[in-house]
Design a protein around this motif. Structure first.
Motif, PDB file in Angstrom:
ATOM      1  N   THR A 700       0.839  -1.203   0.000  1.00 40.34           N
ATOM      2  CA  THR A 700       0.000   0.000   0.000  1.00 40.34           C
ATOM      3  C   THR A 700       0.868   1.244   0.000  1.00 40.34           C
ATOM      4  N   PRO A 710      -4.181   0.495  -2.600  1.00 41.44           N
ATOM      5  CA  PRO A 710      -3.501  -0.779  -2.852  1.00 41.44           C
ATOM      6  C   PRO A 710      -2.469  -0.692  -3.969  1.00 41.44           C
ATOM      7  N   SER A 770      -9.904   2.260  -1.574  1.00 42.02           N
ATOM      8  CA  SER A 770      -8.904   2.992  -0.798  1.00 42.02           C
ATOM      9  C   SER A 770      -9.558   3.465   0.492  1.00 42.02           C
TER      10      SER A 770
END
Length: 957
Positions: A700, A710, A770
């Motif tokens: 990440t 990611p 996210s």
């Protein structure tokens, strides 16, 4: 497959426009092809039809642009309405009855499509986008089988291709003049580089006066993505064919953190396409993220571990096992001889959160010391200190989307169009829609006079006087009664506010008193203060031009003071927003990369915090802060610091006072460098561990808006190991047991130990795309806007920020001030972008100087000039520029041959040791021997090639 979601102003999801839900608008019921549907007022007929899964053919419409209505493919019949209106531009109305398909509509659409095809090359089987072409799809959808019109008459089939851009080709013969590229350039990018020239049959798309490369095009790729035919096609697709599959990942360049589809063909990356669902970029991109990925497979990539006993010996290629054992033995030997405090590590803002977390854990649990620091030290450490002190959290307060609700935007010490271009496009869109802009910068950045955007005020201050200007702005707001009294009383520590107000109200801080120091006319500051102080929503965005000063921390706190005194905290459209320079600057700080803080910004002296980590790691943690990077260098030169592990950071090029850095590196008995290229720092290394690019790993990144996104592996690590795997191997060789099998397990440990990450997991990231921290039980979906009802620390703290002039002074010997920055096409020290076609736009660093300073010295454009400071001397070509003010010069630092940091000094921020890159007193003179200057560049290139070649020579011993 063609997408049929067509946006409208009130209900659109394209880049830069806030969504409006149906609950906000009157609901309209209509009938489409016999099916009833209820939609928000203002919805287009086409959008309503798509919600019923009724697909109306289209060519000029796209889900990232306003409806245009030019292609005539989406016509429909509407009861009671004359003619056949375009469904993309026709809003729904109560009781409307729409027919999307009948014989007359089919015939009309076929006739229109026939006209398009009659002037289009029929080379579908050999076309680069065969199977991925909207024109092809729509021709099939309308049932076109024959073309009655021949190709003997006048046509555009022999138009020349424009191949000037290194990343895409414009084939005008395949252009249908739908204007999607033109509108993408203007509406999304805000560049206005493309136009439609001529009318009717003579109309064509034009880039500048000649071609794309000579135009104002910034190669963001928006036009290529919007094109429904093969008129604009990526060269990688032309060469490799259309991709077959993709994975969504996150860009590894700047701190915007754009989401991309990495589109593959087998194990080859064909293209990077911005992800329309990416919350940071919403389907937009810049030239770096969109096209500059070739470095990942460049021939300069180092793919084998290497070792050597001393830096005057040649490298020896070895196995991973031998390199790890060699490194571990050296570290253990030096620790036994000199103690743990003779060792240290530097984490990278380019690596993932998980990898950064492991490096600081290795140093603390494996080396036994807090001597860990990060490259964020040299850029944004004042942000952490300043925002933690005032607001209680070391991060920005908003989403990028928030700017769409700002009425006044202040940009200070940042150049978003070059450093954060996707955010800059979003900002420019808001400015075109009515927001006012205040720029505070020594240089005339692009935003001051961008197309269709003009700053209301440009406060062109002298380098080093940020705090003086910010205090003067605050003085006007307080003295003229523009302060938000109710907000201050409710949300801030009133005792601290009264102390600060007494300080800031003193006439010593008035614009008039500061004018001689800052160089900014007092009336400009007063007018700018009134504009910001009187705004309903005022937002501040800042960058390295604020933090990289001896008063960087003071300037960050002064910005926070300004936001609090005007009540511009805790809602959309306001806030304090640091524009982070690298992809994971925020994350590297979050992960405990500083010598005084464990993950989550908790001090190592706190016994409860240490106990938490000691229980998880099974070791004792030192309660004393370790060495910062500058202290490591000083200790190495003094003989007290012996070993350093550097992951993904070229400190020999990026840190100030290069001579001092190189002296420190030369003094080390063990330097371990982990990187994808054999960089300047590796010249001093004893162990080289090949790194992995973001395409070769899972993990990440955390961007400038606290968004954890990611990173997903699309190809196997070319060297055999991802960076986290190399760190695990070294840790285990040192007896610091790490048993992770996947980065998701590292994130689970981070979440367990770090309050702001408690709710973060790979499963949740896959679900949401996210997450913005804090993400925990109180905010399970994340926190887009910080400090809504209260500051993290409870009450906001006003801090007295006395202006202290930089120690770096001009005099007769050094009469000019040098400041530094970045350029759009290059990134940081250029290790990645210099190995791509981006160098076509920026082949070398140059020195910008004002015409008056150039005239005084007999300098013309292109003249090689010597720049001399108290620290050293370099030679660069000159660029005479009205963007500079007299007495100030500017350069970038993307090319190692430039040696910009040879001349920057050891001056640093008083609180964090962040280097003062932005203020260096220099003299600039014409270089005596141009041939000698050119020879220097040639010799440097040869040295670099020899350095890489020697590393790859087979060991003959």
């Amino acid at each position: 497959m063609v997408e049929f979601y067509i946006p409208i102003d009130q209900d659109r999801k394209d880049f830069g426009t806030p969504n409006v839900t149906g609950e906000d608008l009157k609901q309209i019921t209509l009938n489409i092809d016999g099916w009833p549907i209820t939609v928000p007022e203002g919805t287009s007929v086409m959008r309503a039809a798509s919600m019923l899964n009724i697909q109306i053919p289209k060519l000029c419409a796209t889900d990232s642009l306003d409806a245009f209505g030019s292609c005539r493919m989406c016509v429909v019949d509407i009861e009671g309405m004359r003619g056949k209106p375009a469904s993309c531009t026709t809003p729904v109305s109560e009781g409307m009855k729409v027919t999307t398909q009948n014989a007359a509509l089919s015939k009309l659409r076929r006739n229109v499509m026939e006209l398009y095809i009659s002037d289009h090359p029929l080379d579908c089987l050999t076309c680069a986008v065969n199977g991925d072409c909207e024109l092809q799809d729509v021709a099939g959808a309308v049932g076109l089988r024959d073309v009655r019109y021949g190709f003997e008459g006048e046509n555009h089939l022999k138009m020349e291709k424009d191949t000037s851009n290194p990343y895409f080709t414009f084939d005008s013969s395949k252009c249908i003049v739908c204007s999607r590229c033109v509108r993408s350039c203007s509406d999304i990018q805000g560049q206005f580089a493309l136009t439609v020239e001529g009318r009717g049959f003579d109309s064509r798309i034009v880039a500048g006066s000649n071609n794309f490369m000579d135009s104002e095009c910034v190669s963001c790729g928006a036009c290529v993505q919007a094109c429904p035919t093969a008129a604009l096609t990526e060269n990688s697709v032309i060469e490799q064919g259309t991709p077959s599959h993709f994975r969504v990942t996150t860009c590894a360049y700047c701190g915007v953190g754009c989401s991309f589809r990495a589109e593959m063909k087998g194990d080859q990356l064909v293209r990077m396409v911005p992800n329309k669902d990416g919350k940071a970029n919403q389907g937009h991109s810049c030239v770096k993220g969109r096209f500059a990925f070739g470095y990942a497979t460049h021939s300069d990539r180092m793919l084998d571990p290497m070792i050597r006993d001393s830096i005057d010996q040649p490298w020896r290629k070895v196995s991973w096992e031998e390199a790890i054992d060699f490194a571990a033995n050296r570290i253990n030997t030096l620790r036994d001889k000199y103690g743990a405090n003779a060792l240290g590590g530097i984490t990278s803002s380019r690596c993932t959160n998980e990898e950064t977390y492991l490096v600081q854990k290795l140093v603390r649990a494996g080396f036994g010391t807090n001597n860990v620091d990060t490259c964020a030290r040299v850029c944004h450490s004042p942000t952490g200190y300043g925002l933690k002190t005032t607001l209680g959290e070391s991060a920005g307060t908003q989403t990028f989307d928030s700017v769409q609700k700002a009425d006044v935007v202040v940009v200070i010490g940042a150049n978003p169009t070059d450093g954060h271009p996707v955010f800059a496009s979003q900002l420019k869109r808001r400015l075109r829609n009515g927001a006012k802009l205040i720029v505070i910068d020594p240089r005339e950045i692009d935003l001051v006079n961008a197309p269709h955007v003009r700053a209301k005020f440009h406060l062109q201050l002298r380098p080093g006087t940020n705090v003086a200007v910010l205090n003067a702005l605050a003085h006007v707001i307080v003295s003229e009664g523009l302060d938000a009294k109710a907000f201050i009383d409710e949300r801030c520590d009133t005792a601290e506010f009264e102390k600060w107000r007494t300080f800031i109200a003193d006439e010593h801080h008035s614009p008039e008193a500061m004018e001689s120091e800052t160089g900014v006319p007092a009336m400009l500051i007063r007018e700018a203060a009134r504009l910001y102080g009187g705004a309903n929503n005022g937002a501040i965005y800042y960058g390295l031009g604020v933090t990289e000063h001896s008063q960087g921390s003071s300037a960050v706190m002064a910005i926070a003071n300004l936001a609090m005194v005007t009540g511009n905290i805790g809602r959309e459209g306001v806030g304090v927003n640091p524009l982070r320079g690298q992809n994971n600057v925020q994350g590297s700080c979050d992960m405990g990369s500083f010598p005084h803080e464990l993950p989550g910004y908790r001090h190592v002296s706190d016994p409860d915090v240490r106990a938490l980590f000691e229980g998880e790691w099974g070791v004792k943690i030192d309660d004393e802060p370790g060495l910062r990077i500058p202290n490591m260098f000083d200790a190495a030169i003094a003989g007290r610091f012996k070993a350093l592990y550097v992951q993904g950071e070229d400190i020999a090029q990026s840190d100030p006072n290069t001579q001092h850095v190189e002296a420190a590196l030369s003094a080390l008995e063990c330097l371990i460098v982990q990187d994808i290229f054999l960089n300047e720092t590796a010249k001093f290394a004893h162990v080289f561990l090949p790194g992995a690019t973001f395409l070769e790993k899972d993990g990440t990144f955390t961007n400038a808006e606290r968004r954890i996104s990611p990173v997903r592996k699309v190809m196997a690590p070319l060297s055999g190991k991802a960076d986290w795997e190399a760190t695990v191997a070294l840790a285990n060789a040192l007896g610091c047991e790490m048993t992770y099998q996947h980065p998701s397990e590292i994130m689970d440990e981070i979440a367990k130990l770090t309050p702001t990450f408690h709710g973060v997991s790979y499963e949740k990231l896959d679900e949401l795309g996210s997450i913005q921290w804090p993400c925990n039980d109180d905010a399970p979906q994340g926190t887009p806007t910080m400090h809504i009802d209260a500051f993290v620390k409870g009450k906001g703290s006003f801090v007295v920020t006395e202006y202290v002039a930089s120690q770096e002074k001009v005099n007769k010997r050094f009469p000019l001030l040098l400041t530094t920055g970045r350029i759009l096409s290059q990134y940081n020290v250029g290790a990645q972008t210099r190995r791509t076609e981006n160098s076509r736009w920026h082949e070398e660093d140059v020195l910008e100087l004002h015409p008056l300073d150039a005239e005084d010295r007999g300098i013309v454009d292109g003249t090689p000039v010597r720049i001399r400071s108290r620290a050293g001397e370099v030679t660069l070509p000159a660029l005479i520029s009205d963007r500079m003010q007299p007495g100030v010069v500017y350069t970038t630092f993307h090319h190692p041959v430039s040696g910009t940091n040879v001349i920057t000094t050891n001056n640093s921020d008083w609180a964090t040791n962040c280097p003062e890159y932005k203020v260096t007193a220099v003299q600039v003179l014409v270089a005596a021997d141009q041939a000698q200057w050119q020879e220097r560049f040639r010799a440097f290139d040869e040295e670099q090639q020899a350095h890489v070649s020697a590393a790859y020579q087979e060991d003959t011993d």
